[in-house]
Motif scaffolding. Sequence first.
Motif, PDB file in Angstrom:
ATOM      1  N   ALA A 124       0.833  -1.204   0.000  1.00  0.00           N
ATOM      2  CA  ALA A 124       0.000   0.000   0.000  1.00  0.00           C
ATOM      3  C   ALA A 124       0.867   1.252   0.000  1.00  0.00           C
ATOM      4  CB  ALA A 124      -0.925   0.000   1.210  1.00  0.00           C
ATOM      5  N   ALA A 125       1.972   1.209   0.748  1.00  0.00           N
ATOM      6  CA  ALA A 125       2.878   2.350   0.790  1.00  0.00           C
ATOM      7  C   ALA A 125       3.511   2.591  -0.581  1.00  0.00           C
ATOM      8  CB  ALA A 125       3.955   2.130   1.849  1.00  0.00           C
ATOM      9  N   GLU A 126       3.845   1.520  -1.283  1.00  0.00           N
ATOM     10  CA  GLU A 126       4.413   1.645  -2.629  1.00  0.00           C
ATOM     11  C   GLU A 126       3.408   2.277  -3.589  1.00  0.00           C
ATOM     12  OE1 GLU A 126       7.415  -2.246  -2.489  1.00  0.00           O
ATOM     13  OE2 GLU A 126       5.464  -2.374  -3.479  1.00  0.00           O
ATOM     14  N   THR A 127       2.152   1.841  -3.491  1.00  0.00           N
ATOM     15  CA  THR A 127       1.109   2.420  -4.341  1.00  0.00           C
ATOM     16  C   THR A 127       0.950   3.906  -4.065  1.00  0.00           C
ATOM     17  OG1 THR A 127      -0.107   0.322  -4.459  1.00  0.00           O
ATOM     18  CG2 THR A 127      -1.349   2.325  -4.940  1.00  0.00           C
ATOM     19  N   ALA A 128       0.944   4.270  -2.776  1.00  0.00           N
ATOM     20  CA  ALA A 128       0.807   5.678  -2.401  1.00  0.00           C
ATOM     21  C   ALA A 128       2.012   6.484  -2.884  1.00  0.00           C
ATOM     22  CB  ALA A 128       0.665   5.800  -0.887  1.00  0.00           C
ATOM     23  N   ALA A 129       3.213   5.918  -2.782  1.00  0.00           N
ATOM     24  CA  ALA A 129       4.422   6.623  -3.226  1.00  0.00           C
ATOM     25  C   ALA A 129       4.373   6.865  -4.730  1.00  0.00           C
ATOM     26  CB  ALA A 129       5.665   5.810  -2.865  1.00  0.00           C
ATOM     27  N   ARG A 130       3.884   5.886  -5.463  1.00  0.00           N
ATOM     28  CA  ARG A 130       3.795   6.007  -6.916  1.00  0.00           C
ATOM     29  C   ARG A 130       2.861   7.159  -7.313  1.00  0.00           C
ATOM     30  NH1 ARG A 130       2.415   1.121  -7.526  1.00  0.00           N
ATOM     31  NH2 ARG A 130       4.535   0.298  -7.473  1.00  0.00           N
ATOM     32  N   GLN A 131       1.881   7.433  -6.470  1.00  0.00           N
ATOM     33  CA  GLN A 131       0.865   8.442  -6.791  1.00  0.00           C
ATOM     34  C   GLN A 131       1.187   9.831  -6.238  1.00  0.00           C
ATOM     35  OE1 GLN A 131      -2.598   6.538  -5.144  1.00  0.00           O
ATOM     36  NE2 GLN A 131      -2.896   5.194  -6.926  1.00  0.00           N
ATOM     37  N   VAL A 132       2.278   9.967  -5.511  1.00  0.00           N
ATOM     38  CA  VAL A 132       2.632  11.273  -4.941  1.00  0.00           C
ATOM     39  C   VAL A 132       2.876  12.289  -6.063  1.00  0.00           C
ATOM     40  CG1 VAL A 132       4.434  12.553  -3.707  1.00  0.00           C
ATOM     41  CG2 VAL A 132       3.569  10.406  -2.772  1.00  0.00           C
ATOM     42  N   ASP A 133       2.200  13.424  -5.965  1.00  0.00           N
ATOM     43  CA  ASP A 133       2.328  14.512  -6.943  1.00  0.00           C
ATOM     44  C   ASP A 133       3.058  15.670  -6.263  1.00  0.00           C
ATOM     45  OD1 ASP A 133       2.067  16.547  -8.782  1.00  0.00           O
ATOM     46  OD2 ASP A 133      -0.128  16.596  -8.755  1.00  0.00           O
ATOM     47  N   LEU A 134       4.284  15.958  -6.705  1.00  0.00           N
ATOM     48  CA  LEU A 134       5.079  17.009  -6.065  1.00  0.00           C
ATOM     49  C   LEU A 134       4.429  18.383  -6.210  1.00  0.00           C
ATOM     50  CD1 LEU A 134       8.778  16.062  -6.894  1.00  0.00           C
ATOM     51  CD2 LEU A 134       7.287  15.252  -5.060  1.00  0.00           C
ATOM     52  N   GLY A 135       3.551  18.541  -7.178  1.00  0.00           N
ATOM     53  CA  GLY A 135       2.888  19.817  -7.365  1.00  0.00           C
ATOM     54  C   GLY A 135       1.627  19.951  -6.540  1.00  0.00           C
ATOM     55  N   ASN A 136       1.311  18.934  -5.751  1.00  0.00           N
ATOM     56  CA  ASN A 136       0.066  18.956  -4.989  1.00  0.00           C
ATOM     57  C   ASN A 136       0.287  18.422  -3.576  1.00  0.00           C
ATOM     58  OD1 ASN A 136      -2.725  19.336  -4.583  1.00  0.00           O
ATOM     59  ND2 ASN A 136      -3.168  17.204  -5.123  1.00  0.00           N
ATOM     60  N   LEU A 137       1.271  19.001  -2.890  1.00  0.00           N
ATOM     61  CA  LEU A 137       1.575  18.614  -1.519  1.00  0.00           C
ATOM     62  C   LEU A 137       1.002  19.674  -0.578  1.00  0.00           C
ATOM     63  CD1 LEU A 137       5.296  17.483  -2.016  1.00  0.00           C
ATOM     64  CD2 LEU A 137       3.301  15.992  -1.712  1.00  0.00           C
ATOM     65  N   ASP A 138      -0.040  19.332   0.143  1.00  0.00           N
ATOM     66  CA  ASP A 138      -0.741  20.265   1.026  1.00  0.00           C
ATOM     67  C   ASP A 138      -0.050  20.307   2.387  1.00  0.00           C
ATOM     68  OD1 ASP A 138      -2.464  21.694   2.652  1.00  0.00           O
ATOM     69  OD2 ASP A 138      -4.276  20.771   1.838  1.00  0.00           O
ATOM     70  N   ARG A 139       0.809  21.310   2.588  1.00  0.00           N
ATOM     71  CA  ARG A 139       1.573  21.402   3.835  1.00  0.00           C
ATOM     72  C   ARG A 139       0.658  21.420   5.050  1.00  0.00           C
ATOM     73  NH1 ARG A 139       6.564  22.709   5.427  1.00  0.00           N
ATOM     74  NH2 ARG A 139       7.227  23.036   3.269  1.00  0.00           N
ATOM     75  N   GLU A 140      -0.464  22.111   4.960  1.00  0.00           N
ATOM     76  CA  GLU A 140      -1.380  22.219   6.098  1.00  0.00           C
ATOM     77  C   GLU A 140      -1.937  20.849   6.472  1.00  0.00           C
ATOM     78  OE1 GLU A 140      -3.171  24.298   9.142  1.00  0.00           O
ATOM     79  OE2 GLU A 140      -1.806  25.106   7.625  1.00  0.00           O
ATOM     80  N   ALA A 141      -2.406  20.104   5.477  1.00  0.00           N
ATOM     81  CA  ALA A 141      -2.995  18.786   5.747  1.00  0.00           C
ATOM     82  C   ALA A 141      -1.946  17.783   6.208  1.00  0.00           C
ATOM     83  CB  ALA A 141      -3.694  18.274   4.494  1.00  0.00           C
ATOM     84  N   LEU A 142      -0.710  17.960   5.753  1.00  0.00           N
ATOM     85  CA  LEU A 142       0.337  16.991   6.055  1.00  0.00           C
ATOM     86  C   LEU A 142       1.150  17.340   7.304  1.00  0.00           C
ATOM     87  CD1 LEU A 142       1.690  16.410   2.416  1.00  0.00           C
ATOM     88  CD2 LEU A 142       0.073  14.990   3.707  1.00  0.00           C
ATOM     89  N   SER A 143       0.774  18.419   7.999  1.00  0.00           N
ATOM     90  CA  SER A 143       1.569  18.881   9.134  1.00  0.00           C
ATOM     91  C   SER A 143       1.181  18.222  10.459  1.00  0.00           C
ATOM     92  CB  SER A 143       1.456  20.405   9.278  1.00  0.00           C
ATOM     93  OG  SER A 143       0.121  20.774   9.601  1.00  0.00           O
ATOM     94  N   ALA A 144       0.106  17.450  10.464  1.00  0.00           N
ATOM     95  CA  ALA A 144      -0.353  16.843  11.712  1.00  0.00           C
ATOM     96  C   ALA A 144       0.704  15.906  12.302  1.00  0.00           C
ATOM     97  CB  ALA A 144      -1.654  16.069  11.463  1.00  0.00           C
ATOM     98  N   HIS A 145       0.735  15.836  13.631  1.00  0.00           N
ATOM     99  CA  HIS A 145       1.736  15.025  14.321  1.00  0.00           C
ATOM    100  C   HIS A 145       1.677  13.561  13.900  1.00  0.00           C
ATOM    101  CE1 HIS A 145       4.232  13.370  17.514  1.00  0.00           C
ATOM    102  NE2 HIS A 145       3.250  12.512  17.763  1.00  0.00           N
ATOM    103  N   GLU A 146       0.465  13.010  13.833  1.00  0.00           N
ATOM    104  CA  GLU A 146       0.348  11.591  13.496  1.00  0.00           C
ATOM    105  C   GLU A 146       0.814  11.305  12.072  1.00  0.00           C
ATOM    106  OE1 GLU A 146      -3.844  13.408  13.008  1.00  0.00           O
ATOM    107  OE2 GLU A 146      -2.134  13.566  14.366  1.00  0.00           O
TER     108      GLU A 146
END
Length: 219
Positions: free
Chosen positions: A61-83
């Motif tokens: 699942a992590a590999e699938t998610a990594a394949r889909q990562v879009d460097l132009g669409n990284l939401d710092r606010e959503a990704l800043s949570a501690h967890e």
Amino acid sequence: MNGKPLPLTIAIDGPAASGKGTLARRLADYYHLPHLDTGLTYRAVGHALIIHGLPLDNVSAAETAARQVDLGNLDREALSAHEVGEAASRVAVFPTVRKMLVDKQRAFAAQPGGAVLDGRDIGTVVCPDADVKLYVTASPEVRAGRRLRDIESRGGHADLSEILADIVRRDERDMGREDSPLRPAADAHLLDTTEMSIEAAFQAARTVIDAVLAKRNGA
């Protein structure tokens, strides 16, 4: 120096809450270079597993998610949570996930005018031939205090001792992993920000970068 984009690649590494991200954004703005917080790419993978209710040790699942990562669409606010940060540190140990994300990060760094990238293996793995390499660090206690102030500035609450323990755990995980451990590149310039303001760190980094540019231009 503060003008059109320069053919310049700046690699910035360091542990959590060392100030490398803030410094990277300041330098990218000053030298008119695109910036990538590579930690967000791992956070994006961890976030994808969390929102789909998948275990963090699910490599496929992590590999699938990594394949889909879009460097132009990284939401710092959503990704800043501690967890999400904790999840990122967990999935970052998977070699296949790292390879996929490193390929994306190298493509970003290969832009004609250069780029600023910050993370934990930029100078050692992602951009070993970067024009400038900086390793930004600070004591765990100072980093924990910074993290607490950041959480409180956003209206949150946290316990300083728990934050410190989490930072120590993440340091051990990042520095102890077999694939691409966190460590300074042999030719990196060390910036210890324990007793240094962000402005002082910015000026120190500028001194290093401008010296490299001057030497390259024959000044």
